[in-house]
Design an enzyme around this catalytic site. Structure first.
Site, PDB file in Angstrom:
ATOM      1  N   PHE A 136     -26.776  11.871 -20.272  1.00  8.94           N
ATOM      2  CA  PHE A 136     -26.565  10.969 -20.829  1.00  8.94           C
ATOM      3  C   PHE A 136     -27.751  10.230 -20.002  1.00  8.94           C
ATOM      4  O   PHE A 136     -27.501  10.115 -18.895  1.00  8.94           O
ATOM      5  CB  PHE A 136     -25.551   9.970 -20.789  1.00  8.94           C
ATOM      6  N   PRO A 141     -36.013   3.761 -13.111  1.00  9.09           N
ATOM      7  CA  PRO A 141     -35.360   2.630 -11.594  1.00  9.09           C
ATOM      8  C   PRO A 141     -36.083   0.988 -12.113  1.00  9.09           C
ATOM      9  O   PRO A 141     -35.719   0.599 -11.248  1.00  9.09           O
ATOM     10  CB  PRO A 141     -37.264   3.446 -11.772  1.00  9.09           C
ATOM     11  N   ARG A 276       5.356  11.672   7.974  1.00  8.39           N
ATOM     12  CA  ARG A 276       4.306  11.263   9.562  1.00  8.39           C
ATOM     13  C   ARG A 276       5.461  10.460   9.968  1.00  8.39           C
ATOM     14  O   ARG A 276       6.714   9.458   9.118  1.00  8.39           O
ATOM     15  CB  ARG A 276       3.539  10.804   9.000  1.00  8.39           C
ATOM     16  N   GLN A 344      -5.754   4.271   5.036  1.00  7.77           N
ATOM     17  CA  GLN A 344      -5.000   3.314   5.835  1.00  7.77           C
ATOM     18  C   GLN A 344      -3.738   3.848   5.751  1.00  7.77           C
ATOM     19  O   GLN A 344      -3.124   3.994   6.787  1.00  7.77           O
ATOM     20  CB  GLN A 344      -4.049   1.462   4.932  1.00  7.77           C
ATOM     21  N   ILE A 345      -2.714   4.691   4.993  1.00  3.52           N
ATOM     22  CA  ILE A 345      -1.822   4.951   5.308  1.00  3.52           C
ATOM     23  C   ILE A 345      -1.453   6.452   6.099  1.00  3.52           C
ATOM     24  O   ILE A 345      -0.705   6.796   6.621  1.00  3.52           O
ATOM     25  CB  ILE A 345      -0.558   5.375   4.278  1.00  3.52           C
ATOM     26  N   GLY A 348      -5.519   7.650  11.270  1.00  5.32           N
ATOM     27  CA  GLY A 348      -7.068   8.064  11.772  1.00  5.32           C
ATOM     28  C   GLY A 348      -7.868   9.237  10.543  1.00  5.32           C
ATOM     29  O   GLY A 348      -8.690   9.887  10.876  1.00  5.32           O
ATOM     30  N   GLU A 371     -21.740   2.806 -15.684  1.00  5.66           N
ATOM     31  CA  GLU A 371     -21.271   2.423 -17.233  1.00  5.66           C
ATOM     32  C   GLU A 371     -20.817   1.177 -16.963  1.00  5.66           C
ATOM     33  O   GLU A 371     -19.464   0.591 -18.108  1.00  5.66           O
ATOM     34  CB  GLU A 371     -19.858   3.481 -17.609  1.00  5.66           C
ATOM     35  N   THR A 373     -21.626  -2.061 -13.982  1.00  2.00           N
ATOM     36  CA  THR A 373     -20.761  -2.569 -13.054  1.00  2.00           C
ATOM     37  C   THR A 373     -19.662  -3.916 -13.779  1.00  2.00           C
ATOM     38  O   THR A 373     -19.616  -4.313 -14.432  1.00  2.00           O
ATOM     39  CB  THR A 373     -21.862  -4.070 -11.922  1.00  2.00           C
TER      40      THR A 373
END
Ligand SMILES: Cc1cc2nc3c(=O)[nH]c(=O)nc-3n(C[C@H](O)[C@H](O)[C@H](O)COP(=O)(O)OP(=O)(O)OC[C@H]3O[C@@H](n4cnc5c(N)ncnc54)[C@H](O)[C@@H]3O)c2cc1C
Length: 387
Positions: A136, A141, A276, A344-345, A348, A371, A373
């Site tokens: 599509f 530009p 964890r 986050q969970i 690292g 498609e 903003t």
């Protein structure tokens, strides 16, 4: 388990004969988990276009779900297609994105093409089934949101249109057999079906990017690209109107992709939080982690309701501009939020390639831009509300 109870419950709420569709969606879920999901990480990390996955998806009839048998489609309700797309996106967002673009282009040809074009492109060239791929090309530009300002020209000369200009930020045009492309004639923005192998159609540059790395985001140069005048879709000057219709359906499919991506990230976060341990307990036992998980699943289910509702209205032939736009706005922002929480969970490790969590965030990041903003969608929703 890909066809989860939350999806099944929504389908049962929307469709009176959901039992039959539950069976179909259950087997699509098993298929994508077994055949599509295993290659998703490699597709992202090595930037491989998901052609093999797409061939398998086409083989299962998934792309053909919403189209009628006239085009070798399956003619199933639109929410079934949306549920299949959600599961596909959970398995591999790169594969799902192509299915979404394919659906959008086919919808454009179905709505605005003449009988000959529908037969040729949707059926004989196999676009509806996914036997050949579609792209599509609207953005240039100079302008994305402001599509009315595009500058690519289409000049009628004898039995052909001659196209000149530059398209940019186009998803995988070099992989497509056919491109639905917008250019300006004397009467305004118009739409054309351009076979990729047309001389003067040149995929000039591949643009490196953050996510959806299985796709080649490209610039396209049109240098006296000559297409038969039969490839004009609908009427000259109505291209922008058509694009708006096409993007309406497209937005429901982008919402479904967002939900699938969020579901993948959420399930990984649930599983990691149970494994964890920190300070002597699994992190899932800490209420600040639980708060995140609760917000994630609530957002996913809210987005699912909004999106499947818009899909249901589309099936009923209702005006879905606002509902489809709301579904896309809410689901894509939800997906970004959920993917961020999933990172986050994971602590690292969420930032590393090994755990394959940031892929979901990187993919989700596109969805509030492409498609329409989020800003543009908010303006549209408010405009419709104030009318
Ligand atoms: C990975 C990727 C894939 C893409 N694939 C395709 C594709 O296949 N085909 C295609 O045609 N395009 C594609 N695009 C382009 C995409 O649709 C555009 O990037 C998008 O429509 C925004 O246009 P733009 O980038 O020119 O931003 P602009 O329109 O220049 O907007 C820049 C910023 O200004 C804001 N803004 C603009 N106007 C207003 C306003 N009136 N009020 C408030 N804020 C405003 C926008 O919300 C945005 O934040 C793709 C883009 C990406 C990144």
């Amino acid at each position: 388990m890909y066809y989860i109870k939350d999806m099944k419950n929504v389908m049962e709420m929307l469709l009176s004969d959901a039992g039959e569709y539950n069976l179909i969606l259950g087997s699509i879920g098993d298929f994508v988990e077994k055949e599509i999901m295993p290659s998703a990480k490699k597709i992202d990390q090595e930037g491989i276009f998901p052609r093999q996955n797409l061939e398998k998806v086409a083989g299962q009839g998934i792309m053909a779900i919403p189209f009628t048998q006239d085009y070798n489609g399956l003619g199933l309700p639109y929410p079934v297609y949306i549920a299949a797309l959600e599961m596909l996106a959970k398995a591999c967002a790169n594969t799902a994105l192509q299915v979404s673009i394919q659906g959008m282009v086919c919808e454009g040809i179905r709505l605005f093409g003449d009988d000959k074009q529908k037969k040729e492109f949707l059926k004989e060239k196999g676009l509806a089934e996914g036997k050949s791929l579609a792209a599509f090309a609207l953005t240039e530009p100079c302008c994305g949101s402001d599509a009315n300002s595009i500058q690519t020209k289409a000049q009628l000369s004898g039995n052909n249109y001659i196209l000149n200009g530059t398209k940019t930020l186009i998803t995988s045009p070099g992989e497509a057999g056919f491109i639905l492309l917008f250019a300006r004639t004397d009467k305004g923005v118009s739409s054309f079906v351009v076979p990729r192998n047309t001389s003067g159609f040149d995929v000039a540059k591949v643009i490196p990017k953050l996510g959806f790395r299985g796709h080649r985001l490209s610039e396209v140069h049109l240098d006296n690209c000559t297409v038969p005048k039969e490839n004009l879709l609908g009427e000259e000057g109505k291209g922008l109107e058509y694009a708006k219709h096409i993007l309406n359906s497209g937005r429901i499919t982008i919402a479904a992709i967002a939900i699938g991506i969020a579901q993948a990230a959420y399930e990984k976060a649930i599983s990691y939080s149970k494994d964890r341990s920190a300070f002597g307990n699994n992190i899932s036992e800490y209420q600040l982690v639980q708060e995140k998980l609760a917000d994630m699943v609530t957002g996913i289910n809210a987005a699912r309701l909004l999106t499947y509702y818009a899909a249901h209205l589309k099936d009923k032939g209702k005006n879905i501009v606002s509902e489809a736009t709301q579904a896309k706005l809410f689901s894509t922002e939800m997906a970004l939020n959920v993917c961020d929480k999933a990172i986050q969970i994971h602590g690292g490790y969420g930032y590393t390639d090994e755990y394959d969590i940031h892929r979901h965030w990187r993919d989700a990041r596109l969805l509030t831009i492409g498609e329409g903003t989020s800003d543009f969608l908010r303006l549209l929703i408010a405009h419709l509300s104030l009318k």
